[in-house]
Every structure is written in structure tokens, then in C-alpha cells.
Design a protein around this motif. Structure first.
Motif, PDB file in Angstrom:
ATOM      1  N   PHE A 184       0.934  -1.320  -0.033  1.00 22.84           N
ATOM      2  CA  PHE A 184       0.053   0.122  -0.093  1.00 22.84           C
ATOM      3  C   PHE A 184       0.758   1.550   0.066  1.00 22.84           C
ATOM      4  O   PHE A 184       0.727   2.126  -0.846  1.00 22.84           O
ATOM      5  N   ARG A 185       1.848   1.066   0.826  1.00 24.82           N
ATOM      6  CA  ARG A 185       2.972   2.422   0.950  1.00 24.82           C
ATOM      7  C   ARG A 185       3.432   2.596  -0.416  1.00 24.82           C
ATOM      8  O   ARG A 185       3.839   3.650  -0.930  1.00 24.82           O
ATOM      9  N   VAL A 205       8.742   2.183 -10.662  1.00 24.38           N
ATOM     10  CA  VAL A 205       9.106   0.906  -9.693  1.00 24.38           C
ATOM     11  C   VAL A 205       8.727   0.746  -8.644  1.00 24.38           C
ATOM     12  O   VAL A 205       8.595  -0.499  -8.182  1.00 24.38           O
ATOM     13  N   ASP A 206       8.083   1.506  -7.987  1.00 28.86           N
ATOM     14  CA  ASP A 206       7.361   1.205  -6.712  1.00 28.86           C
ATOM     15  C   ASP A 206       6.079   0.568  -7.083  1.00 28.86           C
ATOM     16  O   ASP A 206       5.627  -0.417  -6.204  1.00 28.86           O
ATOM     17  N   TYR A 207       5.600   0.916  -8.367  1.00 30.15           N
ATOM     18  CA  TYR A 207       4.424   0.019  -8.779  1.00 30.15           C
ATOM     19  C   TYR A 207       4.579  -1.591  -8.832  1.00 30.15           C
ATOM     20  O   TYR A 207       4.070  -2.561  -8.434  1.00 30.15           O
ATOM     21  N   LEU A 208       5.668  -1.687  -9.504  1.00 32.84           N
ATOM     22  CA  LEU A 208       6.274  -3.200  -9.641  1.00 32.84           C
ATOM     23  C   LEU A 208       6.690  -3.570  -8.297  1.00 32.84           C
ATOM     24  O   LEU A 208       6.121  -4.868  -8.341  1.00 32.84           O
ATOM     25  N   LEU A 209       7.187  -2.967  -7.526  1.00 29.22           N
ATOM     26  CA  LEU A 209       7.352  -3.625  -6.163  1.00 29.22           C
ATOM     27  C   LEU A 209       6.059  -3.910  -5.529  1.00 29.22           C
ATOM     28  O   LEU A 209       6.016  -5.148  -4.876  1.00 29.22           O
ATOM     29  N   ALA A 210       5.186  -2.902  -5.465  1.00 23.72           N
ATOM     30  CA  ALA A 210       4.143  -3.492  -4.952  1.00 23.72           C
ATOM     31  C   ALA A 210       3.154  -4.638  -5.356  1.00 23.72           C
ATOM     32  O   ALA A 210       2.672  -5.497  -4.950  1.00 23.72           O
ATOM     33  N   ALA A 211       3.359  -4.755  -6.748  1.00 25.69           N
ATOM     34  CA  ALA A 211       2.851  -5.918  -7.606  1.00 25.69           C
ATOM     35  C   ALA A 211       3.338  -7.143  -7.008  1.00 25.69           C
ATOM     36  O   ALA A 211       2.727  -8.099  -6.775  1.00 25.69           O
ATOM     37  N   ALA A 212       4.881  -7.146  -6.837  1.00 27.84           N
ATOM     38  CA  ALA A 212       5.442  -8.467  -6.552  1.00 27.84           C
ATOM     39  C   ALA A 212       5.063  -8.729  -4.915  1.00 27.84           C
ATOM     40  O   ALA A 212       5.112  -9.975  -4.503  1.00 27.84           O
ATOM     41  N   GLN A 213       4.973  -7.670  -4.188  1.00 29.06           N
ATOM     42  CA  GLN A 213       4.453  -7.850  -2.972  1.00 29.06           C
ATOM     43  C   GLN A 213       3.220  -8.529  -2.954  1.00 29.06           C
ATOM     44  O   GLN A 213       2.858  -9.438  -1.811  1.00 29.06           O
ATOM     45  N   CYS A 214       2.289  -8.104  -3.511  1.00 25.40           N
ATOM     46  CA  CYS A 214       0.856  -8.521  -3.747  1.00 25.40           C
ATOM     47  C   CYS A 214       0.872 -10.102  -4.170  1.00 25.40           C
ATOM     48  O   CYS A 214       0.145 -10.880  -3.411  1.00 25.40           O
ATOM     49  N   VAL A 215       1.636 -10.533  -5.041  1.00 30.40           N
ATOM     50  CA  VAL A 215       1.841 -11.752  -5.547  1.00 30.40           C
ATOM     51  C   VAL A 215       2.358 -12.366  -4.419  1.00 30.40           C
ATOM     52  O   VAL A 215       1.955 -13.625  -4.304  1.00 30.40           O
ATOM     53  N   GLY A 216       3.382 -12.082  -3.870  1.00 26.50           N
ATOM     54  CA  GLY A 216       3.918 -12.825  -2.490  1.00 26.50           C
ATOM     55  C   GLY A 216       3.102 -13.229  -1.344  1.00 26.50           C
ATOM     56  O   GLY A 216       3.033 -14.207  -1.127  1.00 26.50           O
ATOM     57  N   VAL A 217       2.170 -12.291  -1.143  1.00 27.46           N
ATOM     58  CA  VAL A 217       1.055 -12.352  -0.304  1.00 27.46           C
ATOM     59  C   VAL A 217       0.035 -13.356  -0.354  1.00 27.46           C
ATOM     60  O   VAL A 217      -0.335 -14.333   0.262  1.00 27.46           O
ATOM     61  N   VAL A 218      -0.316 -13.243  -1.826  1.00 32.97           N
ATOM     62  CA  VAL A 218      -1.445 -14.443  -2.242  1.00 32.97           C
ATOM     63  C   VAL A 218      -0.760 -15.670  -2.527  1.00 32.97           C
ATOM     64  O   VAL A 218      -1.518 -16.578  -2.188  1.00 32.97           O
ATOM     65  N   LEU A 269      10.373 -14.730  -2.380  1.00 29.97           N
ATOM     66  CA  LEU A 269       9.906 -13.647  -3.063  1.00 29.97           C
ATOM     67  C   LEU A 269       9.693 -12.435  -2.039  1.00 29.97           C
ATOM     68  O   LEU A 269      10.195 -11.105  -2.325  1.00 29.97           O
ATOM     69  N   LEU A 270       9.200 -12.601  -0.897  1.00 33.88           N
ATOM     70  CA  LEU A 270       8.852 -11.480   0.022  1.00 33.88           C
ATOM     71  C   LEU A 270      10.174 -11.025   0.598  1.00 33.88           C
ATOM     72  O   LEU A 270      10.415  -9.995   0.996  1.00 33.88           O
ATOM     73  N   LEU A 271      11.040 -11.881   0.562  1.00 34.30           N
ATOM     74  CA  LEU A 271      12.425 -11.336   1.132  1.00 34.30           C
ATOM     75  C   LEU A 271      13.118 -10.423   0.282  1.00 34.30           C
ATOM     76  O   LEU A 271      13.728  -9.588   0.816  1.00 34.30           O
ATOM     77  N   VAL A 272      13.089 -10.837  -0.955  1.00 35.98           N
ATOM     78  CA  VAL A 272      13.679 -10.280  -1.969  1.00 35.98           C
ATOM     79  C   VAL A 272      12.909  -8.962  -2.138  1.00 35.98           C
ATOM     80  O   VAL A 272      13.569  -7.709  -2.043  1.00 35.98           O
ATOM     81  N   THR A 273      11.485  -8.728  -2.157  1.00 34.04           N
ATOM     82  CA  THR A 273      10.812  -7.702  -2.048  1.00 34.04           C
ATOM     83  C   THR A 273      11.287  -6.710  -0.983  1.00 34.04           C
ATOM     84  O   THR A 273      11.354  -5.562  -0.974  1.00 34.04           O
TER      85      THR A 273
END
Length: 94
Positions: free
Chosen positions: A20-21, A29-42, A55-59
Motif C-alpha cells: 500500500f505504501r 518501480v514502486d508499482y512493480l514492487l507493490a505488485a510483487a509484494q501482492c503476488v507474494g502475499v497471495v 519472493l517476499l524476502l527479495v521484495t
């Protein structure tokens, strides 16, 4: 309820907040980071917990680098550190 399940719930909450932040910042770049974090949470909430943790560790590391590069306050840098620490604890337990 197992301690690992509670850690997964905490990790999902932390990384959802980070996503969200990152979305609020407005850069591509932050949009891509947020998308990767959402995929990791799912993935974390599904059956793919091991790949999700990595994945979440990398993000978390990427988010921390982003925070340091933009000169964010110290309190903002604690969020990715807490998330990475929780993921590392889960990886050590499992």
C-alpha cells in the motif's frame, strides 16, 4: 493455532502495508514492487509458502533499498526490516 500460522498472518499484514505504501509513492518501480509484494502475499496465503517467503524476502530488501535511496525517515525503514525478519524466522522454523 500454531505459531507459524500467526507468523504467516503477521507477514501478510506487514507486506500488504508495504505494498500500500509503495502504491502511494507513485513511481513505476514502486508499482512493480507493490505488485510483487501482492503476488507474494497471495502465494503465502495459498499452498506456495516456500517460494512466497523467498519472493517476499527479495521484495523487502528492494523496499529497504528504495527507502534508503529516497532518504526516507528511519521509522519508515523499520517496516521492511521487520518484514524481512519475520520471513527469516519462518524460513528458519520450516
Amino acid at each position: 493455532m500454531s505459531i507459524v500460522v500467526l507468523l504467516y498472518i503477521g507477514i501478510a499484514a506487514l507486506f500488504s502495508l508495504m505494498a500500500f505504501r509503495a502504491l502511494r509513492s507513485g513511481s513505476k518501480v514502486d508499482y512493480l514492487l507493490a505488485a510483487a509484494q501482492c503476488v507474494g502475499v497471495v502465494l503465502l496465503l495459498g499452498d506456495y509458502r516456500q517460494p512466497a517467503c523467498y519472493l517476499l524476502l527479495v521484495t523487502a530488501v528492494a523496499y529497504l533499498v528504495s527507502q534508503v535511496a529516497t532518504g526516507a525517515r528511519l521509522i519508515s525503514r523499520l517496516l521492511p526490516l521487520t518484514g524481512a525478519g519475520a520471513v527469516l524466522v519462518v524460513l528458519m522454523i520450516r
